[in-house]
Enzyme design. Structure first.
Site, PDB file in Angstrom:
ATOM      1  N   ASP A  54       0.839  -1.194   0.000  1.00  0.00           N
ATOM      2  CA  ASP A  54       0.000   0.000   0.000  1.00  0.00           C
ATOM      3  C   ASP A  54       0.877   1.248   0.000  1.00  0.00           C
ATOM      4  OD1 ASP A  54      -2.817  -0.859   0.144  1.00  0.00           O
ATOM      5  OD2 ASP A  54      -2.196  -1.817   2.006  1.00  0.00           O
ATOM      6  N   ASP A 114     -10.136  -6.246  -1.377  1.00  0.00           N
ATOM      7  CA  ASP A 114      -9.256  -5.642  -0.381  1.00  0.00           C
ATOM      8  C   ASP A 114     -10.109  -4.951   0.681  1.00  0.00           C
ATOM      9  OD1 ASP A 114      -7.225  -4.436   1.031  1.00  0.00           O
ATOM     10  OD2 ASP A 114      -6.559  -3.134  -0.603  1.00  0.00           O
TER      11      ASP A 114
END
Length: 224
Positions: free
Chosen positions: A37, A177
């Site tokens: 991320d 996600d």
């Protein structure tokens, strides 16, 4: 698409004190991806993961990277990282007026191209780009921080997206996600997702259970 599902371990959720343990276990079970991320504090109210961290991570593992750029101006910020041929890269549709340029850039690098969308975004917004990408990442929680609850309507969003892709005869991957527990992974796999980001909800939350055992349990519900 109903092949074996793939797992992508969220490195934002992996404690640095056990990093080498995690990477060793991931390698032994042939984990498909490390989920990276990238957050700039602007697109979402959080910062993660920096260029130096990602560069160091690359030096100590050869597991494929699954980049997720939660940033403003992803076209510029992707150039800050060593994206390699075969890496998987998601950039967001929201607040992005350079979708085509992002696709073209990743194509030149030989990366797998994914467009990510937030829970409230209609996947039909991506229709003009579907023939040029490899997959779509669906956020099941508001982006920015781990530990949030899955938004129920995003489950049917996966099913509707898979049906839409099937109607267009497009075999794109769908990555899920956000709060992907083992139970949620099982449901989403049946609905049409085939890549699952594993973080605090299902991978790093139980220090007493070996990582390999957790991965085995999760793989059983996604077609293994």
């Amino acid at each position: 698409m109903n092949d074996k599902g793939k797992l992508s371990a969220s490195m934002m959720c992996a404690g640095l004190d056990k990093l080498f343990y995690f990477l060793t276990e991931f390698k032994e079970v042939n984990l498909e991806y490390l989920h990276i991320d990238i957050m700039d504090g602007l697109f979402v109210p959080n910062f993660a993961l920096g260029t130096d961290y990602v560069k160091s991570l690359r030096r100590i593992t050869d597991i494929s990277f699954d980049y997720h750029f939660l940033v403003n101006n992803p076209l510029e910020k992707m150039t800050w990282f060593d994206i390699r041929e075969g890496d998987q890269v998601s950039f967001h549709w929201e607040n992005n007026d350079k979708i085509q340029e992002c696709i073209d850039y990743l194509t030149r690098l030989g990366a797998r191209k994914f467009i990510a969308i937030n829970p409230e975004t209609d996947f039909h917004e991506l229709d003009e780009y579907l023939s040029q990408i490899d997959g779509i990442l669906i956020m099941h929680t508001p982006p920015g921080f781990a530990g949030k609850k899955l938004i129920p309507k995003t489950i049917n969003k996966v099913e509707n997206l898979r049906n839409h892709l099937d109607s267009l005869k497009l075999d794109l991957e769908i990555e899920s996600d956000g709060n992907i527990t083992i139970e949620h992974a099982e449901i989403l796999y049946k609905k049409g997702s085939n890549i699952f980001v594993a973080g605090t909800s299902s991978l790093f939350m139980n220090s007493e259970k070996p990582i390999k055992e957790i991965i085995s349990e999760k793989r059983k519900v996604i077609g293994w």
